[in-house]
Design an enzyme around this catalytic site. Structure first.
Site, PDB file in Angstrom:
ATOM      1  N   SER A 273      19.579 121.789 -29.037  1.00 18.11           N
ATOM      2  CA  SER A 273      18.623 120.659 -29.486  1.00 18.11           C
ATOM      3  C   SER A 273      18.454 119.543 -29.216  1.00 18.11           C
ATOM      4  O   SER A 273      18.421 118.251 -29.152  1.00 18.11           O
ATOM      5  CB  SER A 273      18.651 120.892 -30.903  1.00 18.11           C
ATOM      6  OG  SER A 273      19.188 120.978 -31.984  1.00 18.11           O
TER       7      SER A 273
ATOM      8  N   LEU B 234      37.906 124.354 -25.070  1.00 18.95           N
ATOM      9  CA  LEU B 234      39.210 124.157 -24.002  1.00 18.95           C
ATOM     10  C   LEU B 234      40.544 123.447 -24.036  1.00 18.95           C
ATOM     11  O   LEU B 234      40.873 122.809 -24.630  1.00 18.95           O
ATOM     12  CB  LEU B 234      37.864 122.797 -22.892  1.00 18.95           C
ATOM     13  CG  LEU B 234      36.346 123.140 -22.909  1.00 18.95           C
ATOM     14  CD1 LEU B 234      35.594 122.278 -22.546  1.00 18.95           C
ATOM     15  CD2 LEU B 234      36.639 124.148 -21.278  1.00 18.95           C
TER      16      LEU B 234
ATOM     17  N   HIS C  30      30.581 117.575 -33.662  1.00 21.25           N
ATOM     18  CA  HIS C  30      31.510 118.086 -34.274  1.00 21.25           C
ATOM     19  C   HIS C  30      29.878 118.173 -35.778  1.00 21.25           C
ATOM     20  O   HIS C  30      30.212 117.285 -36.683  1.00 21.25           O
ATOM     21  CB  HIS C  30      33.124 118.524 -34.695  1.00 21.25           C
ATOM     22  CG  HIS C  30      33.182 119.318 -35.607  1.00 21.25           C
ATOM     23  ND1 HIS C  30      33.370 120.695 -35.138  1.00 21.25           N
ATOM     24  CD2 HIS C  30      33.654 118.951 -37.316  1.00 21.25           C
ATOM     25  CE1 HIS C  30      33.605 121.277 -35.908  1.00 21.25           C
ATOM     26  NE2 HIS C  30      33.675 120.545 -37.067  1.00 21.25           N
TER      27      HIS C  30
END
Ligand code: GRF
Length: 196
Positions: free
Chosen positions: A13, A93, A109
């Protein structure tokens, strides 16, 4: 024109809001939506909006993160992105991938960083008895959910909140914050945007 790659793992979204924002006089355009989950709903939504998609399934790589990240980088290269936006990308990552992109990679976040790095942010905010929660857009560095904060949006916590109801309220702010920060970032603004 700045070319933006968006990384998703789920419904996407936030990705939809970013793509929708990059029209008209916006100085950026989406060049690819990439997922580590081949069945991510976000890939379908991107395709529906006419954005190229790529899936790099992390599972065959097992614990070999460098090999997965090399495959990611290889899949990304043909689209020649200038900027990466992580938008609900649920793989950590490592520095091997992040360092070459430092200063050119953003993340959203669902907490008011530096509070609650990592997972289960809403449950942790409720457990702590916080009266406000929110989300943060930041530059990505090799440290998890760290890096210069570019924008933050706050929402009130209600006494009746569950992690799900709080997550929904925060997500509504994510959808406003991320496009706003992306545009400012591409235009060269680095000071923190506070919403509302
Ligand atoms: C968002 O809350 C994002 O902050 C978090 O995962 C969720 C992804 O939602 N890391 P969506 O895929 O953008 O709908």
């Amino acid at each position: 024109m700045t070319k933006v790659a968006i990384f998703v793992s789920g419904g996407g979204s936030n990705m939809v809001k970013l793509v929708e924002s990059m029209t008209g006089d916006h100085p950026a355009r989406p060049c690819v939506v990439l997922s580590n989950q081949p069945d991510a709903g976000g890939l379908l939504r991107a395709r529906d909006m006419g954005v190229p998609t790529v899936a790099v399934d992390h599972k065959p790589f097992g614990k070999d993160r460098p090999a997965f990240e090399a495959a990611l980088q290889e899949a990304l290269a043909p689209f020649e992105p200038d900027l990466i936006c992580l938008a609900g990308f649920m793989r950590v990552l490592t520095a091997g991938f992040v360092t070459p992109w430092e200063g050119r990679m953003l993340n959203i976040h669902p907490s008011l960083l530096p509070k609650y790095r990592g997972l289960h942010t809403h449950a942790r905010a409720l457990e702590a008895g916080d009266t406000e929660a929110g989300c943060t857009v930041h530059e990505v560095t090799a440290e998890l959910d760290d890096g210069p904060v570019l924008g933050q949006a706050r929402v009130p916590v209600a006494a009746s909140d569950t992690p799900d109801t709080l997550a929904k309220r925060v997500l509504g702010m994510e959808h406003q914050l991320y496009p706003a920060v992306l545009r400012r970032f591409v235009e060269g603004t680095r000071d923190t945007l506070y919403l509302p």
